[in-house]
Scaffold this active site. Structure first.
Site, PDB file in Angstrom:
ATOM      1  N   ASP A 114      -9.253   3.669  13.532  1.00  0.00           N
ATOM      2  CA  ASP A 114      -8.291   3.115  13.325  1.00  0.00           C
ATOM      3  C   ASP A 114      -6.221   3.111  13.228  1.00  0.00           C
ATOM      4  O   ASP A 114      -6.461   4.398  13.696  1.00  0.00           O
ATOM      5  CB  ASP A 114      -7.877   3.588  11.280  1.00  0.00           C
ATOM      6  CG  ASP A 114      -8.792   3.137  10.098  1.00  0.00           C
ATOM      7  OD1 ASP A 114      -9.817   2.493  11.223  1.00  0.00           O
ATOM      8  OD2 ASP A 114      -9.129   3.265   9.210  1.00  0.00           O
ATOM      9  N   ASP A 115      -5.111   2.283  13.425  1.00  0.00           N
ATOM     10  CA  ASP A 115      -3.570   2.702  13.775  1.00  0.00           C
ATOM     11  C   ASP A 115      -3.614   2.662  14.273  1.00  0.00           C
ATOM     12  O   ASP A 115      -2.344   2.299  15.036  1.00  0.00           O
ATOM     13  CB  ASP A 115      -3.482   3.880  12.997  1.00  0.00           C
ATOM     14  CG  ASP A 115      -3.942   4.397  11.174  1.00  0.00           C
ATOM     15  OD1 ASP A 115      -4.558   3.227  10.996  1.00  0.00           O
ATOM     16  OD2 ASP A 115      -3.658   5.277  10.845  1.00  0.00           O
ATOM     17  N   HIS A 175      -5.906  -4.568  10.901  1.00  0.00           N
ATOM     18  CA  HIS A 175      -5.961  -3.319   9.518  1.00  0.00           C
ATOM     19  C   HIS A 175      -4.150  -3.444   9.336  1.00  0.00           C
ATOM     20  O   HIS A 175      -3.667  -2.821   8.905  1.00  0.00           O
ATOM     21  CB  HIS A 175      -5.884  -2.206  10.568  1.00  0.00           C
ATOM     22  CG  HIS A 175      -6.245  -1.530  10.083  1.00  0.00           C
ATOM     23  ND1 HIS A 175      -6.831  -1.103   8.612  1.00  0.00           N
ATOM     24  CD2 HIS A 175      -5.599   0.125  10.032  1.00  0.00           C
ATOM     25  CE1 HIS A 175      -6.745   0.593   8.149  1.00  0.00           C
ATOM     26  NE2 HIS A 175      -5.961   1.128   9.173  1.00  0.00           N
ATOM     27  N   HIS A 194       0.494  -1.671   8.306  1.00  0.00           N
ATOM     28  CA  HIS A 194      -0.256  -1.016   7.654  1.00  0.00           C
ATOM     29  C   HIS A 194      -0.298  -0.785   6.024  1.00  0.00           C
ATOM     30  O   HIS A 194       0.439   0.739   5.352  1.00  0.00           O
ATOM     31  CB  HIS A 194      -0.260   0.975   8.318  1.00  0.00           C
ATOM     32  CG  HIS A 194      -1.222   1.608   8.254  1.00  0.00           C
ATOM     33  ND1 HIS A 194      -1.549   2.433   7.060  1.00  0.00           N
ATOM     34  CD2 HIS A 194      -1.868   1.582   8.936  1.00  0.00           C
ATOM     35  CE1 HIS A 194      -2.393   2.820   6.886  1.00  0.00           C
ATOM     36  NE2 HIS A 194      -2.941   2.426   8.334  1.00  0.00           N
ATOM     37  N   TYR A 207      -5.303   3.155   4.263  1.00  0.00           N
ATOM     38  CA  TYR A 207      -5.968   3.996   3.195  1.00  0.00           C
ATOM     39  C   TYR A 207      -7.323   3.677   2.256  1.00  0.00           C
ATOM     40  O   TYR A 207      -7.403   4.216   1.207  1.00  0.00           O
ATOM     41  CB  TYR A 207      -4.833   3.714   2.368  1.00  0.00           C
ATOM     42  CG  TYR A 207      -3.274   4.454   2.794  1.00  0.00           C
ATOM     43  CD1 TYR A 207      -3.228   5.713   3.454  1.00  0.00           C
ATOM     44  CD2 TYR A 207      -3.132   3.184   3.139  1.00  0.00           C
ATOM     45  CE1 TYR A 207      -1.768   5.736   3.766  1.00  0.00           C
ATOM     46  CE2 TYR A 207      -1.643   3.036   4.125  1.00  0.00           C
ATOM     47  CZ  TYR A 207      -1.566   4.035   4.075  1.00  0.00           C
ATOM     48  OH  TYR A 207       0.421   4.680   4.680  1.00  0.00           O
ATOM     49  N   HIS A 239      -9.470   7.925  14.368  1.00  0.00           N
ATOM     50  CA  HIS A 239      -7.598   7.684  14.002  1.00  0.00           C
ATOM     51  C   HIS A 239      -7.170   7.601  15.221  1.00  0.00           C
ATOM     52  O   HIS A 239      -7.280   8.763  16.025  1.00  0.00           O
ATOM     53  CB  HIS A 239      -7.002   8.591  13.137  1.00  0.00           C
ATOM     54  CG  HIS A 239      -7.453   7.851  11.640  1.00  0.00           C
ATOM     55  ND1 HIS A 239      -8.655   8.281  10.732  1.00  0.00           N
ATOM     56  CD2 HIS A 239      -7.072   6.909  10.915  1.00  0.00           C
ATOM     57  CE1 HIS A 239      -8.252   7.777   9.759  1.00  0.00           C
ATOM     58  NE2 HIS A 239      -7.347   6.876   9.849  1.00  0.00           N
TER      59      HIS A 239
HETATM   60 ZN    ZN Z   1      -5.029   2.858   8.897  1.00  0.00          ZN
END
Ligand code: ZN
Length: 211
Positions: A34-35, A85, A89, A128, A181
């Protein structure tokens, strides 16, 4: 401090409209990152995955795709999946329905601009893990909402790399969707845990596939 690594079966049953894991008979695992993408971490992840011929799904922040389009293209060229995503964010619980949907759409436009075919079918993971019922209901016709079975907590700097790895291995089973991540915050724990995690499960005959 209480950290949750494994999504309880009860929660999965209470929230059936989300993907928590894949029902699998074989030894298949689903790594997710993620991210990203970011230059400090994502290319390193791609190298690790390549060494184990592992495929993964990257839940990317649209803004990072814009900033680091070359890395996003590398992800796709290596046969991994790139998924949504949100663009910035956003925290679902603190964002209006309209703004949230717009932001998801903005990220999806970036994904489709990169590669319209690879952007389908649409996968979305809420930042989250927080999304309101209304936001989820509005997205569900178009998107598979992907949560996770195993959260490594790699972004938690008070967690030791060794424990991060140990818990990730302990909680993983066939069909698990595992969250790492590709972020600066998670870098220390992820860079310790990921190669060892790949090594451990590859030795046991597991393969890593995209969602
Ligand atoms: Zn995230």
């Amino acid at each position: 401090m209480l950290r949750l690594y494994k999504t309880p079966a009860l929660l999965r049953r209470l929230l059936p409209g989300y993907t928590w894991l894949r029902e699998e008979r074989g030894k298949v695992l689903y790594l997710t990152f993620d991210d990203g993408p970011i230059p400090e971490v994502t290319p390193w992840v791609l190298e690790q995955l390549a060494q184990y011929r592992a495929q993964a799904t990257f839940f990317a922040v649209g803004d990072n795709i814009v900033k680091h389009q070359d890395i996003a293209e590398q992800i796709l060229a290596a046969g991994h999946r790139l998924a949504n995503h949100t663009h910035n964010h956003l925290r679902g619980w603190e964002t209006s329905l309209e703004r949230y949907l717009e932001n998801v759409q903005q990220c999806q436009q970036e994904l489709e601009r990169l590669n319209p075919i690879a952007a389908q079918p649409k996968l979305f993971r809420p930042p989250y893990g927080r999304i309101t019922l209304k936001q989820a209901a509005a997205l569900r016709p178009a998107y598979e909402l992907v949560m996770w079975d195993v959260l490594t907590n790699d972004y938690d700097r008070s967690l030791s790399p060794e424990k991060c790895l140990r818990e990730a291995i302990r909680c993983t089973q066939s069909g698990s969707i595992i969250v790492f991540h590709d972020s600066l915050k998670a870098q220390r724990n992820m860079q310790y845990a990921l190669p060892r995690f790949l090594d451990h499960f590859t030795a046991q005959g597991y393969t890593f596939q995209t969602l």
